[in-house]
Design an enzyme around this catalytic site. Structure first.
Site, PDB file in Angstrom:
ATOM      1  CG  ASP A   9     -70.395 -36.163 -19.999  1.00 16.63           C
ATOM      2  OD1 ASP A   9     -70.011 -35.292 -20.787  1.00 16.63           O
ATOM      3  OD2 ASP A   9     -71.583 -36.319 -19.669  1.00 16.63           O
ATOM      4  CG  ASP A 105     -74.802 -34.385 -17.102  1.00 12.09           C
ATOM      5  OD1 ASP A 105     -74.251 -33.300 -16.889  1.00 12.09           O
ATOM      6  OD2 ASP A 105     -75.304 -34.678 -18.199  1.00 12.09           O
ATOM      7  CD  GLU A 106     -70.235 -31.942 -18.209  1.00  7.16           C
ATOM      8  OE1 GLU A 106     -69.083 -31.569 -18.472  1.00  7.16           O
ATOM      9  OE2 GLU A 106     -71.246 -31.325 -18.546  1.00  7.16           O
TER      10      GLU A 106
END
Length: 391
Positions: A9, A105-106
């Site tokens: 993350d 974003d992960e």
DNA sequence: TCTGGGGTCCTAGGACCC
DNA sequence: TCTGGGGTCCTAGGACCC
């Protein structure tokens, strides 16, 4: 073999990118989402410095301005975020052949059986963190566990720049140690319902039977809750999402009441959706029109057509029909959206032969315009109907 | 404080078919 | 004469996530 999954993350991603590219923003509260005075904007990402003021994602921007008037407010540069995101995803692919990106974003990494290459899970995680920091200047948090579900929750346990390893056998006690709202999949509605039923902690859920949970929350949510607190929950790795959809929507600064302007706004949204369908080389048979009125009540109406919709003009025609059926005059409209659901690859179906010659010609013409636009973005080709400033 | 935009998945009811 | 059961597709709305 014991499975090992990482959940990676990126910390306060959009705000961190801005602090990376603008050294003068570092160690200062940064809020990405809009400028003070932007009506109806919400916070997209707040830097950790801004979070100290109580600012968080999804908060109305006006409230963030009140909480910290001196913060640095930015609308955001999404092209830049995508650029950095793909650089990072590339780095991650050096550590596992199975990387699933689940948002900008992960990502999940299947790290099963990589010990000989990268060492213990902790050692591998530190390597990845160091690598990304050196190559991009950004920090990440990593969760490690035997299931993706627990890894995902673990990555949020220590942030920013954190690492949390839930060892095999510890999943249940980890889940039971969390506050309810940290459980991925429990949103505000389910939380309210839980509290209303006197359930305040994961242990309270743990004590309830499956039949109690499914009676109150429905089969699906009930089973989910039962398994989640036991650390039994998982998703399938590498499963393709079916029913892919493409949509665009817009919230207007001021509510729309004029019929012509409403239709023009829909026309504009349709252009966006059609362009993205062209880019993905897909078509759809189901068009959805979404209307959010001034009182925030939201309705939708959809039509499944007998013919494939693959150009903007056809899509607009369908939308006009849907608007005619659904629109209640006199109510101001704050948001309009258009979605094409269940999109299919062009050339993948017999149905296309049913597509009329005229439509095919029309689609080719639109595609030619899109191609030209892609090649020469400086040339403005606008359909006459487009208004540049609805608000 | 007054609520973005882009998605996925689930539910419940109705139509239709065998 | 007063009403089965299963399967599938479609619709509208809702919950959730980042």
């Amino acid at each position: 073999m014991q499975n090992i999954y990482f959940h990676v993350d990126l910390d306060a991603f959009f705000a961190s990118v801005e602090q990376l590219d603008h050294p003068e923003y570092r160690n200062k509260p940064v809020v990405v989402g809009g400028l003070p005075g932007d009506r109806r904007a919400v916070v997209s990402t707040a830097s950790y410095e801004a979070r100290k003021y109580g600012i968080h994602s999804a908060m109305p921007l006006s409230k963030a301005v009140q909480l910290c008037p001196n913060a640095i407010f930015l609308r955001g540069r999404h092209k830049r975020y995508h650029e950095l995101s793909s650089i990072i995803m590339n780095i991650l692919s050096n550590y596992s052949p199975d990387v699933i990106q689940i948002s900008i974003d992960e990502a999940f990494l299947d790290m099963t059986g990589t010990e000989r290459l990268f060492g213990s899970p902790e050692q591998a995680a530190l390597k990845i963190k160091k690598d990304i920091q050196e190559k991009t200047g950004l920090t990440i948090s990593i969760g490690i566990a035997g299931t993706m579900y627990v890894a995902k929750i673990a990555s949020g346990y220590r942030k920013p720049n954190g690492m949390t390893y839930i060892k095999p056998g510890d999943e249940e006690s980890f889940m039971l140690s969390l506050p309810l709202e940290k459980i991925w999949g429990i949103g505000s509605k389910t939380l309210q319902k839980l509290l209303f039923s006197g359930i305040k902690t994961p242990s309270d859920i743990y004590k309830k039977s499956i039949s109690y949970l499914t009676t109150i929350f429905g089969d699906n949510t009930g089973m989910f809750l039962f398994n989640a607190v036991r650390g039994n929950k998982d998703m399938k790795f590498g499963e393709e999402a079916k029913n892919h959809s493409i949509s665009a929507e817009r919230t207007f600064d001021y509510d729309l009441t004029d019929r012509y302007i409403i239709e023009t706004a829909i026309f504009e949204i349709v252009q966006t959706v059609a362009y993205r369908m062209y880019k993905e080389n897909v078509y759809s048979n189901t068009i959805v029109l979404k209307i959010r009125y001034e009182d925030f009540s939201t309705v939708s109406i959809q039509e499944t057509t007998s013919f494939p919709v693959k150009n903007a003009d056809k899509m607009f025609e369908v939308c006009q029909k849907l608007l005619e059926k659904k629109y209640r005059q006199g109510k101001g409209i704050r948001l309009l959206g258009v979605a094409c659901t269940n999109v299919k690859e062009n050339g993948s179906s017999m149905q296309e032969s049913l597509f009329s010659f005229e439509e095919e010609k029309h689609t080719k013409m639109e595609s030619a315009v899109y191609k030209l636009k892609d090649k020469h973005p400086e040339i403005k080709i606008q359909k006459a109907r487009l208004l540049n400033n609805i608000n």
